[in-house]
Design a protein around this motif. Sequence first.
Motif, PDB file in Angstrom:
ATOM      1  N   ALA A  28      -3.591  -9.812  -1.667  1.00  0.00           N
ATOM      2  CA  ALA A  28      -4.281  -8.910  -0.480  1.00  0.00           C
ATOM      3  C   ALA A  28      -3.034  -8.110  -0.410  1.00  0.00           C
ATOM      4  O   ALA A  28      -2.086  -9.067  -0.217  1.00  0.00           O
ATOM      5  CB  ALA A  28      -5.379  -9.298   0.895  1.00  0.00           C
ATOM      6  N   ILE A  29      -3.386  -7.219   0.068  1.00  0.00           N
ATOM      7  CA  ILE A  29      -1.810  -6.717   1.070  1.00  0.00           C
ATOM      8  C   ILE A  29      -2.436  -5.836   2.146  1.00  0.00           C
ATOM      9  O   ILE A  29      -3.486  -4.910   1.772  1.00  0.00           O
ATOM     10  CB  ILE A  29      -1.234  -6.333  -0.462  1.00  0.00           C
ATOM     11  N   THR A  30      -1.123  -4.959   2.967  1.00  0.00           N
ATOM     12  CA  THR A  30      -1.457  -3.972   3.638  1.00  0.00           C
ATOM     13  C   THR A  30      -1.352  -2.674   3.167  1.00  0.00           C
ATOM     14  O   THR A  30      -0.719  -2.472   2.211  1.00  0.00           O
ATOM     15  CB  THR A  30      -0.566  -3.747   4.734  1.00  0.00           C
ATOM     16  N   PRO A  31      -2.411  -1.634   4.362  1.00  0.00           N
ATOM     17  CA  PRO A  31      -1.996  -0.142   3.580  1.00  0.00           C
ATOM     18  C   PRO A  31      -0.954   0.255   3.119  1.00  0.00           C
ATOM     19  O   PRO A  31      -0.703   0.494   2.294  1.00  0.00           O
ATOM     20  CB  PRO A  31      -3.158   0.603   4.591  1.00  0.00           C
ATOM     21  N   ALA A  32       0.373  -0.095   3.529  1.00  0.00           N
ATOM     22  CA  ALA A  32       1.393   0.214   4.035  1.00  0.00           C
ATOM     23  C   ALA A  32       2.202  -0.318   2.709  1.00  0.00           C
ATOM     24  O   ALA A  32       3.541   0.645   1.494  1.00  0.00           O
ATOM     25  CB  ALA A  32       2.121  -0.150   5.504  1.00  0.00           C
ATOM     26  N   ASP A  33       2.012  -1.365   1.958  1.00  0.00           N
ATOM     27  CA  ASP A  33       2.298  -2.066   0.921  1.00  0.00           C
ATOM     28  C   ASP A  33       1.734  -1.026  -0.464  1.00  0.00           C
ATOM     29  O   ASP A  33       3.059  -1.061  -0.833  1.00  0.00           O
ATOM     30  CB  ASP A  33       1.621  -3.270   0.748  1.00  0.00           C
ATOM     31  N   THR A  34       0.726  -0.409  -0.533  1.00  0.00           N
ATOM     32  CA  THR A  34       0.402   0.693  -1.401  1.00  0.00           C
ATOM     33  C   THR A  34       0.820   1.707  -1.483  1.00  0.00           C
ATOM     34  O   THR A  34       1.886   2.530  -2.400  1.00  0.00           O
ATOM     35  CB  THR A  34      -0.922   0.551  -1.363  1.00  0.00           C
ATOM     36  N   TYR A  35       1.888   1.949  -0.837  1.00  0.00           N
ATOM     37  CA  TYR A  35       2.416   3.786   0.054  1.00  0.00           C
ATOM     38  C   TYR A  35       3.675   3.671  -1.470  1.00  0.00           C
ATOM     39  O   TYR A  35       3.584   5.145  -1.933  1.00  0.00           O
ATOM     40  CB  TYR A  35       3.224   4.188   1.127  1.00  0.00           C
ATOM     41  N   ASN A  39      -8.556   6.539   5.724  1.00  0.00           N
ATOM     42  CA  ASN A  39      -9.118   5.549   6.422  1.00  0.00           C
ATOM     43  C   ASN A  39      -8.349   4.170   5.656  1.00  0.00           C
ATOM     44  O   ASN A  39      -9.162   3.453   5.027  1.00  0.00           O
ATOM     45  CB  ASN A  39     -11.281   5.708   5.782  1.00  0.00           C
ATOM     46  N   ASP A  40      -7.688   4.454   5.171  1.00  0.00           N
ATOM     47  CA  ASP A  40      -7.037   2.885   4.598  1.00  0.00           C
ATOM     48  C   ASP A  40      -7.192   2.126   5.279  1.00  0.00           C
ATOM     49  O   ASP A  40      -7.067   0.815   4.895  1.00  0.00           O
ATOM     50  CB  ASP A  40      -5.071   3.755   4.463  1.00  0.00           C
ATOM     51  N   ALA A  41      -7.148   1.826   6.378  1.00  0.00           N
ATOM     52  CA  ALA A  41      -6.947   0.776   7.579  1.00  0.00           C
ATOM     53  C   ALA A  41      -8.243  -0.589   7.351  1.00  0.00           C
ATOM     54  O   ALA A  41      -8.486  -1.043   7.792  1.00  0.00           O
ATOM     55  CB  ALA A  41      -7.011   1.722   9.089  1.00  0.00           C
ATOM     56  N   ALA A  42      -9.485   0.258   7.416  1.00  0.00           N
ATOM     57  CA  ALA A  42     -10.748   0.453   6.964  1.00  0.00           C
ATOM     58  C   ALA A  42     -10.801  -0.407   5.600  1.00  0.00           C
ATOM     59  O   ALA A  42     -11.873  -0.715   5.026  1.00  0.00           O
ATOM     60  CB  ALA A  42     -12.003   1.681   7.005  1.00  0.00           C
ATOM     61  N   GLY A  43      -9.346  -0.199   4.771  1.00  0.00           N
ATOM     62  CA  GLY A  43     -10.061  -0.475   2.619  1.00  0.00           C
ATOM     63  C   GLY A  43      -9.437  -1.745   2.914  1.00  0.00           C
ATOM     64  O   GLY A  43      -9.172  -2.704   3.423  1.00  0.00           O
ATOM     65  N   LEU A  44      -9.804  -2.459   1.804  1.00  0.00           N
ATOM     66  CA  LEU A  44      -9.120  -3.887   1.697  1.00  0.00           C
ATOM     67  C   LEU A  44      -8.438  -3.038   0.434  1.00  0.00           C
ATOM     68  O   LEU A  44      -8.516  -2.666  -0.688  1.00  0.00           O
ATOM     69  CB  LEU A  44     -10.053  -4.282   0.270  1.00  0.00           C
ATOM     70  N   HIS A  45      -7.564  -3.836   0.360  1.00  0.00           N
ATOM     71  CA  HIS A  45      -6.227  -3.823  -0.732  1.00  0.00           C
ATOM     72  C   HIS A  45      -5.407  -4.878  -1.402  1.00  0.00           C
ATOM     73  O   HIS A  45      -5.383  -5.849  -0.649  1.00  0.00           O
ATOM     74  CB  HIS A  45      -5.234  -3.154  -0.002  1.00  0.00           C
ATOM     75  N   GLU A  92       7.737 -11.626  -6.762  1.00  0.00           N
ATOM     76  CA  GLU A  92       8.073 -10.577  -5.671  1.00  0.00           C
ATOM     77  C   GLU A  92       8.160  -9.176  -5.928  1.00  0.00           C
ATOM     78  O   GLU A  92       8.087  -8.365  -4.589  1.00  0.00           O
ATOM     79  CB  GLU A  92       9.054 -10.926  -5.138  1.00  0.00           C
ATOM     80  N   GLU A  93       8.010  -8.851  -7.180  1.00  0.00           N
ATOM     81  CA  GLU A  93       7.704  -7.311  -7.093  1.00  0.00           C
ATOM     82  C   GLU A  93       6.278  -6.690  -7.690  1.00  0.00           C
ATOM     83  O   GLU A  93       5.416  -7.196  -8.679  1.00  0.00           O
ATOM     84  CB  GLU A  93       8.706  -6.657  -8.475  1.00  0.00           C
ATOM     85  N   LEU A  94       6.129  -6.228  -6.437  1.00  0.00           N
ATOM     86  CA  LEU A  94       4.603  -5.607  -6.878  1.00  0.00           C
ATOM     87  C   LEU A  94       4.591  -4.477  -7.697  1.00  0.00           C
ATOM     88  O   LEU A  94       5.561  -3.293  -7.692  1.00  0.00           O
ATOM     89  CB  LEU A  94       4.454  -4.671  -5.724  1.00  0.00           C
ATOM     90  N   VAL A  95       3.882  -4.347  -9.127  1.00  0.00           N
ATOM     91  CA  VAL A  95       3.454  -3.319  -9.978  1.00  0.00           C
ATOM     92  C   VAL A  95       2.455  -2.367 -10.135  1.00  0.00           C
ATOM     93  O   VAL A  95       2.585  -1.671 -10.773  1.00  0.00           O
ATOM     94  CB  VAL A  95       4.544  -4.637 -11.388  1.00  0.00           C
ATOM     95  N   SER A  96       1.321  -3.454  -9.645  1.00  0.00           N
ATOM     96  CA  SER A  96       0.648  -2.159  -9.663  1.00  0.00           C
ATOM     97  C   SER A  96      -0.770  -2.427  -8.489  1.00  0.00           C
ATOM     98  O   SER A  96      -0.713  -3.449  -7.364  1.00  0.00           O
ATOM     99  CB  SER A  96      -0.785  -3.059 -10.739  1.00  0.00           C
ATOM    100  N   VAL A  97      -1.104  -1.548  -7.584  1.00  0.00           N
ATOM    101  CA  VAL A  97      -2.099  -1.050  -6.407  1.00  0.00           C
ATOM    102  C   VAL A  97      -3.241  -0.389  -6.741  1.00  0.00           C
ATOM    103  O   VAL A  97      -3.273   0.204  -7.852  1.00  0.00           O
ATOM    104  CB  VAL A  97      -1.195  -1.013  -5.336  1.00  0.00           C
ATOM    105  N   VAL A  98      -4.376  -0.846  -5.721  1.00  0.00           N
ATOM    106  CA  VAL A  98      -5.713  -0.438  -6.119  1.00  0.00           C
ATOM    107  C   VAL A  98      -6.474  -1.134  -4.438  1.00  0.00           C
ATOM    108  O   VAL A  98      -5.633  -1.545  -4.014  1.00  0.00           O
ATOM    109  CB  VAL A  98      -6.698  -0.776  -7.255  1.00  0.00           C
TER     110      VAL A  98
END
Length: 137
Positions: A8-15, A35-41, A48-54
């Motif tokens: 699980a990550i924060t909305p800002a982590d996805t940007y 409504n990013d704040a209401a989502g599950l990310h 530690e490299e983020l390679v995919s987000v949803v």
Amino acid sequence: MPAFEVRAITPADTYTLRHQVLWPDKPLEYVKVENDAAGLHFGAFLGEELVSVVSLFVEDSEARFRKFATHPTYQRQGIGSVLLKRVLTEARRHGATHIWCDARQDSADFYARFGLLPQGAEFFKGPIAYLRMGCEL
């Protein structure tokens, strides 16, 4: 398939990844969802490299996932498949009985492998063709 971990990550982590993969020619603000704040990310990490987000949004029995992006270096290696399976599981866990997304036309075959089918006619966001795709959970 490379060894990776879904967290699980924060909305800002996805940007950054959303911007880089989906809309690099638009300003960063374009990839933020109101409504990013209401989502599950969720993110897939290699070390530690983020390679995919949803991002997943559940309202009552309806779930929608958005802004699914995998770094081009790591596409077609199974990472997105594992991440999408996690989203489907989380949607069910939160009580959703239907899930959908606006899929880029060129990704429709990928989503079909998970049981998502076109729901309506093709439409465009700028020059990019999309299909609404969904399924019962």
